[in-house]
Design a protein around this motif. Structure first.
Motif, short mmCIF file in Angstrom:
data_model
loop_
_atom_site.label_atom_id
_atom_site.label_comp_id
_atom_site.label_asym_id
_atom_site.label_seq_id
_atom_site.Cartn_x
_atom_site.Cartn_y
_atom_site.Cartn_z
N ILE A 174 32.37 48.85 26.64
CA ILE A 174 31.60 47.85 27.37
C ILE A 174 32.48 47.19 28.42
CG2 ILE A 174 30.21 45.75 27.17
CD1 ILE A 174 29.04 48.20 25.67
N PRO A 175 32.08 47.26 29.70
CA PRO A 175 32.88 46.63 30.76
C PRO A 175 32.72 45.11 30.74
CG PRO A 175 30.93 47.66 31.71
CD PRO A 175 30.93 47.99 30.23
N LEU A 176 33.76 44.42 31.22
CA LEU A 176 33.74 42.95 31.27
C LEU A 176 32.59 42.44 32.13
CD1 LEU A 176 37.52 42.11 31.75
CD2 LEU A 176 36.18 41.93 29.67
N ASP A 177 32.07 41.29 31.74
CA ASP A 177 31.09 40.58 32.56
C ASP A 177 31.84 39.57 33.42
OD1 ASP A 177 28.47 41.49 31.59
OD2 ASP A 177 29.08 40.59 29.69
N PRO A 178 31.38 39.33 34.63
CA PRO A 178 32.05 38.34 35.50
C PRO A 178 31.58 36.92 35.21
CG PRO A 178 30.30 39.42 36.70
CD PRO A 178 30.33 40.04 35.33
N ILE A 179 31.76 36.46 33.97
CA ILE A 179 31.29 35.13 33.59
C ILE A 179 32.24 34.05 34.11
CG2 ILE A 179 30.95 33.58 31.62
CD1 ILE A 179 29.73 35.92 30.15
N ASP A 180 33.51 34.22 33.88
CA ASP A 180 34.53 33.28 34.34
C ASP A 180 35.38 34.02 35.37
OD1 ASP A 180 36.86 31.75 34.71
OD2 ASP A 180 36.92 31.09 32.63
N PRO A 181 35.29 33.63 36.64
CA PRO A 181 35.99 34.38 37.69
C PRO A 181 37.51 34.39 37.53
CG PRO A 181 35.03 32.37 38.59
CD PRO A 181 34.56 32.49 37.17
N THR A 182 38.05 33.51 36.69
CA THR A 182 39.50 33.51 36.47
C THR A 182 39.91 34.49 35.38
OG1 THR A 182 39.47 31.73 34.83
CG2 THR A 182 39.63 31.07 37.16
N VAL A 183 38.93 35.05 34.67
CA VAL A 183 39.22 35.99 33.59
C VAL A 183 38.76 37.38 34.03
CG1 VAL A 183 38.89 36.54 31.16
CG2 VAL A 183 38.90 34.16 31.88
N THR A 184 39.72 38.16 34.50
CA THR A 184 39.39 39.49 35.01
C THR A 184 40.00 40.60 34.16
OG1 THR A 184 41.30 39.41 36.48
CG2 THR A 184 39.18 38.65 37.39
N GLY A 185 40.59 40.23 33.06
CA GLY A 185 41.21 41.21 32.17
C GLY A 185 42.22 40.50 31.28
N TRP A 186 43.04 41.30 30.64
CA TRP A 186 44.06 40.74 29.74
C TRP A 186 44.93 39.72 30.47
CZ3 TRP A 186 43.10 41.36 24.93
CH2 TRP A 186 42.57 42.55 24.44
N PRO A 187 45.39 38.67 29.76
CA PRO A 187 46.25 37.67 30.40
C PRO A 187 47.51 38.30 30.98
CG PRO A 187 45.77 37.09 28.11
CD PRO A 187 45.18 38.43 28.35
N GLU A 188 47.82 37.90 32.20
CA GLU A 188 48.98 38.42 32.93
C GLU A 188 48.95 39.95 33.02
OE1 GLU A 188 50.85 36.53 29.97
OE2 GLU A 188 50.28 34.64 30.86
N GLY A 189 47.76 40.54 32.85
CA GLY A 189 47.63 41.99 32.94
C GLY A 189 48.28 42.75 31.80
N LYS A 190 48.63 42.04 30.71
CA LYS A 190 49.34 42.67 29.60
C LYS A 190 48.43 42.78 28.38
CE LYS A 190 53.63 40.54 31.13
NZ LYS A 190 54.56 39.46 30.86
N ALA A 191 48.08 44.01 28.04
CA ALA A 191 47.29 44.25 26.85
C ALA A 191 48.17 44.07 25.60
CB ALA A 191 46.72 45.65 26.88
N PRO A 192 47.53 43.80 24.45
CA PRO A 192 48.33 43.67 23.22
C PRO A 192 49.05 44.95 22.86
CG PRO A 192 45.97 43.22 22.83
CD PRO A 192 46.13 43.62 24.24
#
Length: 192
Positions: A174-192
């Motif tokens: 499931i692709p991300l929804d653009p609910i919060d424009p500041t949240v575009t993926g994992w924080p700092e682009g770093k996945a767990p």
């Protein structure tokens, strides 16, 4: 991957299935049917109705502190590497006035200065359920000091429900929804 219904088809199926009425809010069809997770789930409206009733009960509950619910969901999203789950709930956590330190603390809870002993016990419970499907006696004894029986039931259900959803979200891609424009993926682009 589970294909997403078009927003129009999702809205029609959502309205036709009676999900909004079942969860007690007939005005939900427009907003909910736009979410990618709902557009995928509605490939099976009867399952979506059951999922929505439980999600609505857990999200709308007045029994459990919503901040603690979000800690469980964020930790589950992080531990399971479910980007959709984690990122969607970053927005919800922010609506609850949780600080970024509290939100991002789920990445390394032992070193999060914003967490109380209770927060750490809730995170430990989440980890133990993810790891072995059972809360240890040590963690349970801490939780019992802070929560009523009704709250304990809800904590366990929140952890289990969002673990189930993480599996669905990741497998269905499931692709991300653009609910919060500041949240575009994992924080700092770093996945767990």
């Amino acid at each position: 991957m589970i294909p997403l219904l078009s927003p129009d088809e999702a809205q029609k199926r959502f309205a036709d299935s009676g999900i909004a009425e079942a969860v007690g809010n007939p005005n939900l069809a427009g907003a909910m049917s736009k979410l990618n997770v709902v557009r995928a789930l509605l490939q099976n409206p009867s399952v979506t109705a059951a999922q929505s009733r439980l999600a609505g009960a857990l999200m709308g509950s007045k029994t459990l502190n919503p901040r603690l619910r979000e800690l469980v969901i964020l930790r589950t999203g992080w531990r399971t590497k479910s980007e959709y789950e984690f990122c969607q709930h970053v927005g919800i956590a922010r609506q609850l006035q949780m600080s970024d330190e509290e939100i991002l603390g789920v990445r390394d809870p032992a070193n999060c200065k914003a967490y109380s002993d209770l927060d750490r016990a809730v995170v430990a419970m989440t980890d133990e359920l993810n790891d072995s499907s059972e809360v240890s006696a040590r963690t349970w004894s801490v939780l019992e000091k802070f929560f009523s029986t009704a709250e304990l039931v809800e904590l366990l259900m929140v952890a289990g429900f969002w673990r189930m959803m993480a599996g669905f979200l990741k497998t269905a891609k499931i692709p991300l929804d653009p609910i919060d424009p500041t949240v575009t993926g994992w924080p700092e682009g770093k996945a767990p």
